[in-house]
Design a protein around this motif. Structure first.
Motif, PDB file in Angstrom:
ATOM      1  N   PHE A   1      -8.328  65.973 -20.744  1.00 30.04           N
ATOM      2  CA  PHE A   1      -8.019  65.537 -22.114  1.00 30.04           C
ATOM      3  C   PHE A   1      -7.681  66.690 -23.062  1.00 30.04           C
ATOM      4  N   LYS A   2      -7.369  67.855 -22.523  1.00 25.54           N
ATOM      5  CA  LYS A   2      -7.120  69.010 -23.383  1.00 25.54           C
ATOM      6  C   LYS A   2      -5.980  68.746 -24.357  1.00 25.54           C
TER       7      LYS A   2
ATOM      8  N   LEU B   1      -7.228  63.017 -36.081  1.00 28.50           N
ATOM      9  CA  LEU B   1      -7.718  61.817 -35.413  1.00 28.50           C
ATOM     10  C   LEU B   1      -9.017  62.152 -34.686  1.00 28.50           C
ATOM     11  N   LEU B   2      -9.848  61.151 -34.499  1.00 29.64           N
ATOM     12  CA  LEU B   2     -11.126  61.345 -33.821  1.00 29.64           C
ATOM     13  C   LEU B   2     -10.946  61.225 -32.309  1.00 29.64           C
ATOM     14  N   PHE B   3     -11.839  61.867 -31.554  1.00 28.99           N
ATOM     15  CA  PHE B   3     -11.760  61.825 -30.090  1.00 28.99           C
ATOM     16  C   PHE B   3     -12.960  61.074 -29.539  1.00 28.99           C
ATOM     17  N   ASP B   4     -12.693  60.185 -28.582  1.00 26.87           N
ATOM     18  CA  ASP B   4     -13.756  59.474 -27.873  1.00 26.87           C
ATOM     19  C   ASP B   4     -13.770  59.944 -26.421  1.00 26.87           C
ATOM     20  N   LYS B   5     -14.950  60.094 -25.868  1.00 36.24           N
ATOM     21  CA  LYS B   5     -15.083  60.678 -24.527  1.00 36.24           C
ATOM     22  C   LYS B   5     -14.461  59.831 -23.427  1.00 36.24           C
TER      23      LYS B   5
ATOM     24  N   VAL C   1      -4.368  56.645 -29.020  1.00 38.52           N
ATOM     25  CA  VAL C   1      -3.650  57.182 -27.871  1.00 38.52           C
ATOM     26  C   VAL C   1      -4.646  57.309 -26.728  1.00 38.52           C
ATOM     27  N   GLU C   2      -4.374  56.610 -25.629  1.00 38.53           N
ATOM     28  CA  GLU C   2      -5.215  56.653 -24.437  1.00 38.53           C
ATOM     29  C   GLU C   2      -4.593  57.585 -23.404  1.00 38.53           C
ATOM     30  N   GLU C   3      -5.424  58.354 -22.728  1.00 40.81           N
ATOM     31  CA  GLU C   3      -4.935  59.168 -21.611  1.00 40.81           C
ATOM     32  C   GLU C   3      -5.352  58.526 -20.296  1.00 40.81           C
TER      33      GLU C   3
ATOM     34  N   ARG D   1      -1.098  59.556 -14.786  1.00 36.41           N
ATOM     35  CA  ARG D   1      -0.267  60.540 -15.489  1.00 36.41           C
ATOM     36  C   ARG D   1       0.622  59.917 -16.561  1.00 36.41           C
ATOM     37  N   TYR D   2      -0.017  59.192 -17.469  1.00 30.37           N
ATOM     38  CA  TYR D   2       0.710  58.704 -18.634  1.00 30.37           C
ATOM     39  C   TYR D   2      -0.258  58.502 -19.794  1.00 30.37           C
TER      40      TYR D   2
END
Length: 316
Positions: free
Chosen positions: A3-4, A15-19, A34-36, A41-42
């Motif tokens: 998630f870098k 924006l905030l980050f969720d684990k 935005v989901e990783e 790989r998208y």
């Protein structure tokens, strides 16, 4: 580092980050997530909007998004969709993730502002009291009442499914039929000259879906039974494949053995280290690939069959 790029994107745009691998928040007045999806790989970029008084509907938005996907975003945008109040843009992972995410977000939100859309709840289109949630692995922007309603409905469905009884006997029949179908594919692929190990995923999925289809419900006991059947099916398919190889080799030498003879004689040839080593190698590869590739798929089928749901407020 996992998630870098996503974290950096969130930091740059406040924006905030969720684990769980999501950045979220209000960006330029619009809800944005935005989901990783690292393994696939998208990225999925979501916003939830409705027309304001000056914009009659959402019908013109897909054409605008498609224009971006085919133009400026062509190298990295996989697709754009508008479903209900949710806009989705899927972005390929590349060496330029930060730039691509920023360009896409800037385009989308400037388009929404320019065409007078406003952020809203994904369910009722309410524009105030919105929060960001993760429900069954997917991000959602909802007002509190709609979130509570969604959780209550999912919980009710889960309880109803728990009361549902499956049929173990018919489930086993279905698993056997499914594994047979996958086993036939294994043999066909191996005869084309490929290591059929990856087909083990098909064997496993066919067995599990067969159990679910015939048994009505996939439970923990069903998964164990399916895995035993899969182990046996992969061994049998590999054994049949090598029996075919043996018959072909004997035919070339002028021996008139039938396929049944080859099946019966194959263990005698296992005394040859090269033959047994190849057989064992293909079998081990098949088992390993099946275990690795099928775990998440089978777990997903199990969750769906049992209506297992997860929900949380992002950031908590």
């Amino acid at each position: 580092m996992a998630f870098k790029d996503l974290q950096q994107f969130g930091f740059q745009h406040q924006l905030l980050f969720d684990k769980t691998g999501v950045v979220f928040g209000n960006y330029k007045g619009y809800p944005l997530c935005v989901e990783e999806h690292t393994n696939e790989r998208y990225y999925n970029l979501f916003s939830w909007i409705k027309p304001s008084e000056n914009t009659p509907d959402l019908q013109q938005l897909p054409a605008v998004l498609s224009s971006f996907a085919q133009g400026e975003g062509k190298p990295f945008v996989r697709f754009c969709t508008v479903e209900g109040y949710r806009v989705t843009i899927q972005i390929k992972m590349t060496r330029h993730n930060l730039e691509n995410l920023s360009r896409t977000a800037e385009f989308l939100l400037s388009t929404l502002a320019g065409q007078f859309y406003e952020g809203c709840c994904a369910s009722c289109a309410r524009t105030d009291g919105l929060g960001f949630y993760r429900i069954n692995g997917t991000s959602a922007c909802l007002c509190e009442p709609c979130y509570q309603t969604a959780v209550a409905n999912l919980s009710q469905n889960e309880q109803a499914v728990k009361k549902k009884k499956g049929n173990l006997v018919t489930g086993i029949v279905g698993a056997l039929l499914g594994a047979l179908l996958g086993g036939v594919l294994w043999v066909l692929v191996s005869q084309l000259g490929y290591i059929a190990g990856i087909v083990g995923l098909v064997v496993a999925v066919c067995a599990v879906k067969g159990f679910e289809l015939f048994g009505g419900k996939l439970n923990a006991a069903g998964i164990i039974i399916c895995m035993v059947i899969v182990v046996g099916a992969i061994y049998a398919a590999n054994y049949i494949s090598y029996s075919i190889y043996l018959q072909q080799a004997l035919d070339e030498l002028g021996y008139g053995f039938s396929f049944g003879d080859s099946i019966r004689l194959l263990p005698d040839f296992f005394s040859e280290e090269e033959i047994f080593g190849a057989f064992l190698r293909d079998l081990v590869i098949g088992y390993l690939l099946t275990a690795v590739a099928s775990f998440s798929v089978i777990y997903g089928i199990y969750r769906k069959s049992n209506q297992k749901f997860t929900s949380k407020r992002l950031g908590e």
